[in-house]
Design an enzyme around this catalytic site. Structure first.
Site, PDB file in Angstrom:
ATOM      1  N   ALA A   9       0.841  -1.201   0.000  1.00  0.00           N
ATOM      2  CA  ALA A   9       0.000   0.000   0.000  1.00  0.00           C
ATOM      3  C   ALA A   9       0.872   1.245   0.000  1.00  0.00           C
ATOM      4  O   ALA A   9       1.860   1.312   0.735  1.00  0.00           O
ATOM      5  CB  ALA A   9      -0.915   0.017   1.217  1.00  0.00           C
ATOM      6  N   CYS A  10       0.541   2.193  -0.856  1.00  0.00           N
ATOM      7  CA  CYS A  10       1.233   3.481  -0.874  1.00  0.00           C
ATOM      8  C   CYS A  10       0.207   4.582  -0.620  1.00  0.00           C
ATOM      9  O   CYS A  10      -1.000   4.346  -0.721  1.00  0.00           O
ATOM     10  CB  CYS A  10       1.948   3.705  -2.203  1.00  0.00           C
ATOM     11  SG  CYS A  10       0.846   3.860  -3.633  1.00  0.00           S
ATOM     12  N   PRO A  11       0.637   5.778  -0.254  1.00  0.00           N
ATOM     13  CA  PRO A  11      -0.319   6.835   0.111  1.00  0.00           C
ATOM     14  C   PRO A  11      -1.354   7.146  -0.964  1.00  0.00           C
ATOM     15  O   PRO A  11      -2.524   7.369  -0.654  1.00  0.00           O
ATOM     16  CB  PRO A  11       0.578   8.045   0.381  1.00  0.00           C
ATOM     17  CG  PRO A  11       1.876   7.440   0.813  1.00  0.00           C
ATOM     18  CD  PRO A  11       2.026   6.196   0.001  1.00  0.00           C
ATOM     19  N   GLY A  13      -2.098   5.073  -3.507  1.00  0.00           N
ATOM     20  CA  GLY A  13      -2.764   3.839  -3.895  1.00  0.00           C
ATOM     21  C   GLY A  13      -2.819   3.600  -5.382  1.00  0.00           C
ATOM     22  O   GLY A  13      -3.704   2.905  -5.874  1.00  0.00           O
ATOM     23  N   THR A  17       1.840   0.752  -5.106  1.00  0.00           N
ATOM     24  CA  THR A  17       1.079  -0.365  -4.531  1.00  0.00           C
ATOM     25  C   THR A  17       1.138  -1.582  -5.453  1.00  0.00           C
ATOM     26  O   THR A  17       1.433  -2.705  -5.012  1.00  0.00           O
ATOM     27  CB  THR A  17      -0.389   0.044  -4.315  1.00  0.00           C
ATOM     28  OG1 THR A  17      -0.435   1.114  -3.372  1.00  0.00           O
ATOM     29  CG2 THR A  17      -1.224  -1.119  -3.801  1.00  0.00           C
TER      30      THR A  17
END
Length: 463
Positions: A9-11, A13, A17
């Site tokens: 998950a990345c900020p 998304g 991700t």
């Protein structure tokens, strides 16, 4: 062979991700390592890890820069790294995960309990429209509680002191009424949509909720807009197909644009005016209730609160009352909270009045029920109802119905939709406080007396 799980998950998304997930999957395949990767991107959770997956896993790689609900991995070895690390060094992460040993891990019995609890929790919430509505209500509730109490506190300085600009009373009214209450319907709508379609549903749900507020459609309009936005966003999410490298456009551009536009147009041209008229009529009717109609409404709401003790009927009555708080109608909220407190309190009192009709365990449970009752946790009555439903349920319905009817007849009002007796001392939170407390006491006694009469003694139950 050891099975590895991963969450990426990345900020935003969008890019990292899926790049991280692809990198881990490709490397694991080359090394012949069983793996399952959950992605928590802008389009929502995909390939979600199940309780069984977690129970069977040797270790979990959490490659994320945002929250991924790590509590579900309790008792399992976890490798935590930034999402970029999974792109740069997937082989190293897999090796570390394979070599990871659980230190001070939970016992197998504890893990089994966690899995069973998770299954039970999910089963309880997976109930379609009811689940989505309760998601919205649970996110809206803190705004109603905070807003209502701040408005009540502004009245300490005088019932109209807030009209004088620059005063503390005006500031408190502004925070509670113009900020907290203004966000109530958009948050309700937004999180109903979020429950249905995850992240893609949030923006159109919030926008639909704002339109419900601005058109006067109120909380009923907010509920409608939430379901509209959620199912429209979900349909678009499933139907729009793009190449993998353009997939990021769906949650950021296409779904918010289309779902917000469609939901907004429906709210303005189809839903807004009819529901606004309905809300106006409902508010006018409730504000002008005669004593007889008020008693009937309170009786019905009270009975609903006790009938299933936290189930769909209980939550329907509660949601109805909470929604009216935002429209400035506070009587039903008072009736609902009082009626929700009465069942556990009545059962506690019954264990004192008719000790010979309750086992030692039931009498001890009665003490706990009293604490739950004063805290407005109706579910404290469930153990008693499960053990003797034919006698307990009619008793608590009677007591709650009486409480709800008396609360409405006394003209009691409540600005804070939760908190039990702990909100009663707050100045102006409750209207007609003495009579309101009397309604709770009378309903508690009614429940206790009925149950004390109709319940069989312990020796007859065990004979």
């Amino acid at each position: 062979m050891k099975k590895i799980l991963a969450v990426t998950a990345c900020p935003t998304g969008v890019a990292h991700t899926y790049m991280a997930a692809e990198s881990l999957l490709k490397t694991a395949k080359n090394k012949d390592i069983p793996i399952k990767v959950e992605t928590r991107g802008a389009v929502g959770v995909e390939n979600e890890l199940t309780p069984q997956d977690i129970a069977e896993a040797h270790a979990i790689i959490v490659a994320a820069d945002t929250d991924v609900q790590e509590a579900r991995f309790a008792g399992k070895p976890v490798v935590r790294v930034p999402v970029a690390q999974a792109i740069k060094n997937p082989a190293g992460l897999l090796e570390e995960a394979l070599n990871k040993q659980a230190s001070a891990a939970a016992t197998q019995a504890d893990l089994g309990k966690q899995v069973e609890d998770l299954k039970a929790a999910r089963s309880a919430t997976r109930s379609g429209a009811y689940k989505h509505l309760m998601t919205g209500v649970s996110h809206m509730l803190p705004l109603v509680v905070a807003g209502g109490l701040l408005i009540a506190l502004s009245f300490i300085f005088g019932i109209e002191a807030f009209k004088q600009e620059g005063t503390l009373a005006a500031a408190l009214m502004n925070i509670g009424g113009n900020a907290a209450f203004a966000l109530m319907v958009p948050i309700l709508s937004g999180f109903i949509a979020f429950s249905i379609a995850e992240k893609p549903g949030l923006a159109p749900g919030l926008i639909g909720g704002m339109l419900a507020s601005s058109t006067g459609a109120g909380f009923i309009g907010g509920i409608i807009s939430g379901f509209l936005a959620g199912y429209i966003a979900l349909a678009l999410k499933k139907s729009i197909k793009l190449p993998r490298n353009l997939e990021g456009l769906k949650p950021i551009l296409l779904i918010p644009l289309l779902a917000s536009g469609i939901t907004g147009l429906l709210m303005i041209y189809v839903v807004g005016k009819p529901v606004s008229a309905l809300m106006t009529a409902l508010t006018t009717w409730l504000s002008g209730l005669g004593t007889t109609n008020a008693i009937v409404l309170g009786l019905i709401l009270g009975a609903m609160m006790a009938f299933d003790m936290g189930g769909p009927l209980n939550k329907t009555a509660y949601t109805f009352a909470v929604g009216l708080v935002g429209s400035g109608v506070y009587g039903p909220m008072a009736a609902v909270m009082a009626a929700g407190m009465t069942p556990p309190l009545g059962l506690w009192l019954a264990t004192l009045l008719a000790k010979h009709k309750f086992t030692t365990e039931e009498r001890n449970a009665g003490k706990a029920a009293s604490i739950l009752g004063i805290s407005f946790i109706t579910e404290g009555a469930i153990p008693f109802a499960a053990g003797d439903p034919l006698r307990v349920i009619p008793s608590i319905i009677a007591g709650s119905a009486v409480t709800g009817a008396l609360s409405m007849a006394f003209g009691a009002t409540l600005r804070a939709p939760h908190g039990g007796i702990f909100v009663l001392p707050i100045p102006n939170a409750v209207g007609h406080l003495g009579l309101y407390a009397l309604a709770i006491v009378i309903g508690t006694i009614v429940t206790a007396l009925i149950l004390s009469v109709i319940k069989k003694p312990v020796e007859e139950r065990t004979a």
